[in-house]
Motif scaffolding. Structure first.
Motif, PDB file in Angstrom:
ATOM      1  N   LYS A  97       1.031  -1.229   0.083  1.00 53.63           N
ATOM      2  CA  LYS A  97      -0.235   0.078   0.019  1.00 53.63           C
ATOM      3  C   LYS A  97       0.708   1.488   0.145  1.00 53.63           C
ATOM      4  N   ASN A  98       2.099   1.275   0.447  1.00 52.83           N
ATOM      5  CA  ASN A  98       2.331   2.394   1.127  1.00 52.83           C
ATOM      6  C   ASN A  98       4.129   2.371  -0.469  1.00 52.83           C
ATOM      7  N   ASP A  99       4.099   1.855  -1.326  1.00 55.72           N
ATOM      8  CA  ASP A  99       4.705   1.247  -2.052  1.00 55.72           C
ATOM      9  C   ASP A  99       5.798   1.170  -1.961  1.00 55.72           C
ATOM     10  N   LEU A 100       6.412   0.397  -0.796  1.00 51.38           N
ATOM     11  CA  LEU A 100       7.754   0.408  -0.042  1.00 51.38           C
ATOM     12  C   LEU A 100       8.276  -1.082  -0.546  1.00 51.38           C
ATOM     13  N   PRO A 101       9.518  -0.740  -1.036  1.00 51.25           N
ATOM     14  CA  PRO A 101      10.520  -2.113  -1.103  1.00 51.25           C
ATOM     15  C   PRO A 101       9.983  -3.384  -0.670  1.00 51.25           C
ATOM     16  N   PHE A 102       9.302  -4.524  -0.862  1.00 51.38           N
ATOM     17  CA  PHE A 102       9.087  -5.624  -0.071  1.00 51.38           C
ATOM     18  C   PHE A 102      10.126  -6.858  -0.902  1.00 51.38           C
ATOM     19  N   VAL A 103       9.896  -8.237  -0.137  1.00 52.69           N
ATOM     20  CA  VAL A 103      10.663  -9.214  -0.314  1.00 52.69           C
ATOM     21  C   VAL A 103       9.526 -10.369  -0.367  1.00 52.69           C
ATOM     22  N   PRO A 104       9.703 -11.869  -0.428  1.00 48.79           N
ATOM     23  CA  PRO A 104       8.632 -12.370   0.166  1.00 48.79           C
ATOM     24  C   PRO A 104       9.176 -13.039   1.412  1.00 48.79           C
ATOM     25  N   ILE A 105       8.333 -13.479   1.975  1.00 45.65           N
ATOM     26  CA  ILE A 105       8.103 -13.328   3.646  1.00 45.65           C
ATOM     27  C   ILE A 105       8.491 -15.069   4.009  1.00 45.65           C
ATOM     28  N   SER A 106       9.020 -15.632   4.841  1.00 46.67           N
ATOM     29  CA  SER A 106       8.627 -17.289   5.283  1.00 46.67           C
ATOM     30  C   SER A 106       8.249 -16.814   7.085  1.00 46.67           C
ATOM     31  N   ILE A 125       4.370 -15.661  -0.137  1.00 49.55           N
ATOM     32  CA  ILE A 125       4.965 -16.474   1.068  1.00 49.55           C
ATOM     33  C   ILE A 125       5.340 -17.158   0.488  1.00 49.55           C
ATOM     34  N   GLU A 126       5.475 -17.750   2.312  1.00 48.57           N
ATOM     35  CA  GLU A 126       6.793 -19.133   1.673  1.00 48.57           C
ATOM     36  C   GLU A 126       6.331 -19.585   3.595  1.00 48.57           C
ATOM     37  N   LEU A 127       5.726 -20.617   3.669  1.00 51.64           N
ATOM     38  CA  LEU A 127       5.925 -20.906   4.849  1.00 51.64           C
ATOM     39  C   LEU A 127       6.868 -22.572   4.526  1.00 51.64           C
ATOM     40  N   GLU A 128       8.008 -22.219   6.638  1.00 52.91           N
ATOM     41  CA  GLU A 128       8.608 -23.218   6.993  1.00 52.91           C
ATOM     42  C   GLU A 128       7.593 -24.581   7.667  1.00 52.91           C
ATOM     43  N   ILE A 129       8.272 -25.325   7.215  1.00 51.82           N
ATOM     44  CA  ILE A 129       8.131 -26.580   8.099  1.00 51.82           C
ATOM     45  C   ILE A 129       9.817 -27.568   8.388  1.00 51.82           C
ATOM     46  N   THR A 130       9.171 -28.183   9.461  1.00 52.35           N
ATOM     47  CA  THR A 130      10.433 -28.577   9.531  1.00 52.35           C
ATOM     48  C   THR A 130      10.362 -30.295   9.276  1.00 52.35           C
ATOM     49  N   GLU A 131      11.752 -31.404   9.901  1.00 49.38           N
ATOM     50  CA  GLU A 131      11.344 -32.462   9.468  1.00 49.38           C
ATOM     51  C   GLU A 131      10.151 -33.572  10.269  1.00 49.38           C
ATOM     52  N   THR A 132       9.761 -32.713  11.625  1.00 54.77           N
ATOM     53  CA  THR A 132       9.110 -33.933  12.605  1.00 54.77           C
ATOM     54  C   THR A 132       7.604 -33.748  11.787  1.00 54.77           C
ATOM     55  N   SER A 133       7.698 -32.909  10.659  1.00 53.74           N
ATOM     56  CA  SER A 133       5.944 -32.442  10.395  1.00 53.74           C
ATOM     57  C   SER A 133       5.428 -33.949   9.262  1.00 53.74           C
ATOM     58  N   LEU A 134       6.876 -34.534   8.994  1.00 56.26           N
ATOM     59  CA  LEU A 134       7.348 -35.547   7.895  1.00 56.26           C
ATOM     60  C   LEU A 134       6.834 -37.368   8.513  1.00 56.26           C
ATOM     61  N   ILE A 135       7.613 -37.162  10.254  1.00 55.84           N
ATOM     62  CA  ILE A 135       7.535 -38.487   9.840  1.00 55.84           C
ATOM     63  C   ILE A 135       6.332 -39.174   9.844  1.00 55.84           C
ATOM     64  N   HIS A 136       5.839 -38.448  10.276  1.00 57.53           N
ATOM     65  CA  HIS A 136       4.004 -39.279  10.584  1.00 57.53           C
ATOM     66  C   HIS A 136       2.925 -38.751   9.168  1.00 57.53           C
ATOM     67  N   LEU A 173      -2.152 -26.411  -0.315  1.00 58.08           N
ATOM     68  CA  LEU A 173      -1.215 -25.181  -0.270  1.00 58.08           C
ATOM     69  C   LEU A 173      -0.617 -24.422  -1.169  1.00 58.08           C
ATOM     70  N   LYS A 174       0.057 -25.600  -1.993  1.00 58.63           N
ATOM     71  CA  LYS A 174       1.230 -25.180  -3.177  1.00 58.63           C
ATOM     72  C   LYS A 174      -0.056 -24.352  -4.499  1.00 58.63           C
ATOM     73  N   ASP A 175      -1.130 -24.993  -4.567  1.00 53.21           N
ATOM     74  CA  ASP A 175      -2.382 -24.978  -5.634  1.00 53.21           C
ATOM     75  C   ASP A 175      -2.883 -23.444  -5.180  1.00 53.21           C
ATOM     76  N   ILE A 176      -3.058 -22.823  -3.428  1.00 53.98           N
ATOM     77  CA  ILE A 176      -3.052 -21.621  -3.694  1.00 53.98           C
ATOM     78  C   ILE A 176      -2.430 -20.850  -4.119  1.00 53.98           C
ATOM     79  N   GLY A 177      -0.656 -21.463  -4.294  1.00 52.77           N
ATOM     80  CA  GLY A 177      -0.020 -20.697  -4.397  1.00 52.77           C
ATOM     81  C   GLY A 177       1.291 -20.450  -3.762  1.00 52.77           C
TER      82      GLY A 177
END
Ligand code: C2E
Ligand code: CA
Ligand code: CA
Ligand code: CA
Length: 277
Positions: A106-115, A146-157, A169-173
């Protein structure tokens, strides 16, 4: 002390030692921290290894407790995960970042994707999809920022649940990265079952990358493996010029660490984005 269950907190008794008293206080007080405005999101730049430009940032939560002062997420996040309150915290952080992204735009500031860090417990819940979908719509932001950071613990089960969540989530983009890689139990071969955009090499490897032969071999192998599977690689916890050189020579894509910047408050992060590194 009483048995600790989900969504309940321990009742304080005289026998508790100082450490468990502190834990008790933190667990109790985090429930009010949101309305008391004690949480703040800091941003740590991610830097393109070749161009040496800021191309992203990680949102890292800070808590200023009335009595204990600054409490590190390394201490309070595990407590929140144990009590189940992590979902509320994760939701707050996610919306806070969305609002910030909107504001920058909105304020026309430079920004980057956030994790944004998402705890395994939160990621494995259905409402993570709802949160992402509704927030992106509500704040009107580009999901690709937007990027989501998840750890390996999420993958075990529940790998099927995880795979479904990831593909929705990837379909959402939004992008998804695998955090702290190498510290958990997932195997290299498992990587191909999940479509991560980015692999983050844990700082424990970076720390010894020049000292321990094994860690330098692991680091360079992880970089080529990730590239082979079509992923970007971020090295975390880079503090020294020599570490940076090693990572550049081995084709690491992005650098995150004190060598460029510590996590910053919004204002300082904005200033850095404007003036550059
Ligand atoms: P993480 O996700 O691995 O985040 C990276 C941590 O490394 C951050 O610690 C960051 O400040 C620190 N770091 C970055 N560069 C350097 C460096 O060059 N040297 C050293 N020594 N450290 C560096 P922080 O902010 O204390 O966060 C600790 C952990 O707490 C995070 O580790 C993450 O697991 C968790 N956390 C932080 N914010 C959140 C959040 O909003 N949600 C969730 N679920 N977890 C969070
Ligand atoms: Ca992280
Ligand atoms: Ca990490
Ligand atoms: Ca970590």
């Amino acid at each position: 002390a009483k048995e600790k269950g989900k969504n309940t907190y321990q009742v304080y008794t005289k026998e508790m030692n100082q450490e468990s008293f502190r834990k008790y206080c933190l667990e109790r007080d985090m429930r009010k921290a949101i309305e008391l405005n004690e949480f703040e999101v800091y941003y740590q730049p991610k830097v393109d290894a070749k161009a040496e430009e800021i191309i992203g940032a990680e949102a890292l939560l800070r808590w200023e407790h009335k009595r204990f002062g600054s409490v590190s997420p390394g201490e309070f996040i595990p407590i929140a995960e144990d009590s189940g309150f992590i979902t509320e915290i994760g939701t707050w952080v996610f919306k806070n970042v969305c609002q910030q992204l909107k504001e920058w735009e909105k304020n026309d500031l430079p920004f980057v994707p956030i994790s944004i860090n998402i705890s395994p417990q939160h990621f494995l819940k259905k409402d993570i999809i709802e949160l992402v979908k509704t927030s992106v719509a509500e704040f009107g932001i580009d999901p690709a920022s937007i990027e989501l950071e998840i750890t390996e613990t999420s993958l075990i089960h529940y790998s099927e649940v995880v795979q479904n969540t990831m593909s929705t989530l990837k379909d959402i983009g939004v992008k998804i990265s695998l955090d702290d890689f190498g510290t958990g139990y997932s195997s290299l071969s498992q990587l191909q079952n999940f479509q991560f955009d980015t692999l983050k090499i844990d700082q424990s490897f970076i720390k010894n990358v020049l000292i321990k032969k094994e860690d330098s071999v692991i680091t360079s192998s992880l970089i080529s493996l990730a590239h082979g599977l079509g992923m970007n690689v971020v090295a975390e916890g880079v503090e020294l010029e020599e570490q940076l050189e090693y990572l550049k020579q081995n084709d690491c894509d992005q650098i995150q660490g004190y060598i460029y910047s510590k996590p910053l408050r919004v204002k300082d992060f904005e200033d850095l984005l404007k003036k550059g590194l």
